[in-house]
Write a protein that holds these residues in place. Sequence first.
Motif, mmCIF file in Angstrom:
data_model
loop_
_atom_site.group_PDB
_atom_site.id
_atom_site.type_symbol
_atom_site.label_atom_id
_atom_site.label_comp_id
_atom_site.label_asym_id
_atom_site.label_seq_id
_atom_site.Cartn_x
_atom_site.Cartn_y
_atom_site.Cartn_z
ATOM 1 N N UNK A 13 34.074 50.932 31.625
ATOM 2 C CA UNK A 13 35.487 50.640 31.820
ATOM 3 C C UNK A 13 35.599 49.745 33.043
ATOM 4 N N UNK A 14 36.242 48.590 32.858
ATOM 5 C CA UNK A 14 36.453 47.656 33.970
ATOM 6 C C UNK A 14 37.953 47.481 34.165
ATOM 7 N N UNK A 15 38.424 47.699 35.385
ATOM 8 C CA UNK A 15 39.837 47.566 35.714
ATOM 9 C C UNK A 15 39.966 46.512 36.814
ATOM 10 N N UNK A 16 40.914 45.587 36.646
ATOM 11 C CA UNK A 16 41.124 44.547 37.660
ATOM 12 C C UNK A 16 42.544 44.619 38.206
ATOM 13 N N UNK A 17 42.675 44.264 39.462
ATOM 14 C CA UNK A 17 43.965 44.203 40.161
ATOM 15 C C UNK A 17 43.742 43.290 41.358
ATOM 16 N N UNK A 18 44.758 42.540 41.750
ATOM 17 C CA UNK A 18 44.560 41.637 42.887
ATOM 18 C C UNK A 18 44.238 42.401 44.168
ATOM 19 N N UNK A 48 39.327 35.053 23.757
ATOM 20 C CA UNK A 48 40.351 36.092 23.907
ATOM 21 C C UNK A 48 40.998 35.960 25.274
ATOM 22 N N UNK A 49 42.305 35.742 25.298
ATOM 23 C CA UNK A 49 43.053 35.633 26.555
ATOM 24 C C UNK A 49 43.856 36.917 26.733
ATOM 25 N N UNK A 50 43.569 37.666 27.788
ATOM 26 C CA UNK A 50 44.244 38.939 28.033
ATOM 27 C C UNK A 50 45.674 38.701 28.526
ATOM 28 N N UNK A 51 46.590 39.528 28.081
ATOM 29 C CA UNK A 51 47.956 39.465 28.587
ATOM 30 C C UNK A 51 47.959 39.856 30.064
ATOM 31 N N UNK A 52 48.777 39.179 30.869
ATOM 32 C CA UNK A 52 48.805 39.486 32.306
ATOM 33 C C UNK A 52 50.204 39.800 32.828
ATOM 34 N N UNK A 53 51.059 40.351 31.954
ATOM 35 C CA UNK A 53 52.385 40.766 32.401
ATOM 36 C C UNK A 53 52.282 41.870 33.453
ATOM 37 N N UNK A 54 51.305 42.758 33.280
ATOM 38 C CA UNK A 54 51.049 43.809 34.265
ATOM 39 C C UNK A 54 50.062 43.298 35.302
ATOM 40 N N UNK A 55 50.145 43.816 36.515
ATOM 41 C CA UNK A 55 49.194 43.425 37.552
ATOM 42 C C UNK A 55 47.846 44.113 37.347
ATOM 43 N N UNK A 56 47.809 45.110 36.470
ATOM 44 C CA UNK A 56 46.560 45.746 36.079
ATOM 45 C C UNK A 56 46.081 45.137 34.764
ATOM 46 N N UNK A 57 44.848 44.663 34.711
ATOM 47 C CA UNK A 57 44.238 44.219 33.463
ATOM 48 C C UNK A 57 42.905 44.954 33.335
ATOM 49 N N UNK A 58 42.663 45.551 32.184
ATOM 50 C CA UNK A 58 41.462 46.361 32.021
ATOM 51 C C UNK A 58 40.863 46.154 30.642
ATOM 52 N N UNK A 65 36.737 36.174 35.082
ATOM 53 C CA UNK A 65 37.638 37.088 35.772
ATOM 54 C C UNK A 65 38.238 36.386 36.989
ATOM 55 N N UNK A 66 39.466 35.921 36.848
ATOM 56 C CA UNK A 66 40.218 35.343 37.957
ATOM 57 C C UNK A 66 41.010 36.473 38.600
ATOM 58 N N UNK A 67 40.619 36.861 39.816
ATOM 59 C CA UNK A 67 41.188 38.051 40.458
ATOM 60 C C UNK A 67 42.497 37.794 41.210
ATOM 61 N N UNK A 114 34.187 34.522 24.578
ATOM 62 C CA UNK A 114 34.615 34.334 25.970
ATOM 63 C C UNK A 114 35.964 35.008 26.137
ATOM 64 N N UNK A 115 36.047 35.910 27.101
ATOM 65 C CA UNK A 115 37.298 36.591 27.432
ATOM 66 C C UNK A 115 37.825 36.009 28.739
ATOM 67 N N UNK A 116 39.124 35.799 28.780
ATOM 68 C CA UNK A 116 39.743 35.208 29.970
ATOM 69 C C UNK A 116 40.743 36.185 30.577
ATOM 70 N N UNK A 117 40.539 36.483 31.855
ATOM 71 C CA UNK A 117 41.395 37.414 32.593
ATOM 72 C C UNK A 117 42.001 36.669 33.774
ATOM 73 N N UNK A 118 43.318 36.504 33.768
ATOM 74 C CA UNK A 118 44.026 35.845 34.871
ATOM 75 C C UNK A 118 44.922 36.871 35.572
ATOM 76 N N UNK A 119 44.413 37.471 36.635
ATOM 77 C CA UNK A 119 45.174 38.461 37.393
ATOM 78 C C UNK A 119 46.235 37.748 38.227
ATOM 79 N N UNK A 120 47.384 38.351 38.367
ATOM 80 C CA UNK A 120 48.461 37.782 39.176
ATOM 81 C C UNK A 120 48.308 38.220 40.627
ATOM 82 N N UNK A 121 48.247 37.231 41.523
ATOM 83 C CA UNK A 121 48.089 37.536 42.941
ATOM 84 C C UNK A 121 49.405 37.516 43.687
ATOM 85 N N UNK A 122 49.344 37.677 45.004
ATOM 86 C CA UNK A 122 50.570 37.623 45.797
ATOM 87 C C UNK A 122 50.981 36.174 46.098
#
Length: 393
Positions: A294-299, A277-287, A192-194, A245-253
């Motif tokens: 339920x896990x929700x991520x946001x920068x 599995x690489x999650x899409x990160x077009x949205x700033x919310x990845x869950x 989880x890259x926040x 392995x799931x990969x989450x790349x959240x978009x930061x500021x």
Amino acid sequence: MTMKYNTTTEHLDFCNTDYQRQIIQMTLNGMNQTEIAKELGKHPKRIHNALASVHNRAAMQGVAPAYNVNRQTAPGFTTKRVSTAYNTDGDIVLQWHIQEPERQKLEELIAQFVEGFKDEVSGIHAPINPPEGIDDDYMVSYIIGDHHLGMLAHHSETMGEDYDVKISQRLLENAVDRLVSVAPAGKVGVLVNLGDFMHINDSTSSTPNSKNLLDSDGRYSKTIRAASNVIKRTVLRMLKKHAEVWLVNVRGNHDPDAALWLNEVMRLYFEDDPRVRVFDNASKFIWWQWGKNLVVTHHGDRIKMSNLHGSIVSNLRKEWGEAEHTFVWTGHIHHKNQEEYGGALFESWNILAPADAWHAGSGYASSRSMTCVILHKDFGEEGRLKVNVERIK
């Protein structure tokens, strides 16, 4: 039916990669798409896509001889409009070629990047067999707070520790190695890259919105290479411990655009591995959902925790109702914070990076660490492991 392209030597100038240049040259040598695919051991669709990418790029610059457009635009300009007048015999009697400064949407730039490197990146990673002794009931999430890879810090300015690309890579690799070695062998490991994984978004070394100049370590290409390599290495390390392995790349500021290409590079590198599995990160919310979790991520930038809660409840109404354990993980503030809203646990996380000159001069400080959280499918969080920066220097 395979489309035929009127390829000329000018199209060599519009190739982004050696692979594209090879295909264009083979076309100029008289080979058709089927013959090229057979020669290179590729699917014909890949050859068609490469040709289409080059020809589309050329057409945007006024080079499309098959359509009677062959006036290349000036550097930095693109074709806005072409108007052609024909006589009764079909001959061109007049043509207007209107140019404008080149403007491309972010989505188009990312698409060009992905297409340009797809055939060169894909297939490099060879999938390996999953480890034995996996516990199907557990998920282990390795949480990277704002890592600011590419930041430069000098102890003489910050009264803290030095930081550069090499130090950044070493700290993260050591932290991951330590956590993976002591974590349980849960079925799924989530990286989880926040957000703000990269300190700079582009070669200007400035913040995307306010355009404040940032302390960066060397050229942007150096940061790109390091970021790609360290994430790749981390996923490969986790594949030795977890079945998936799931990969989450959240978009930061700091890296709203850079996080997009980083995500696509990883998607391409691991595209043939069903265990990644690489999650899409077009949205700033990845869950995601894991059993009753339920896990929700946001920068965490530009939004208060209370507003974040309202947005999640509104947009994930069904998932929120189904979950017995809800976790919201954010970065941005660089220090540990934990609050509870409506039965959900909201947390921000510590980081491994020291303060840069601006934060140090403004009096900001926080402890430095990386944490992994262990979730059971039915019972929620059952533990967490933490490594402090002193152990991994």
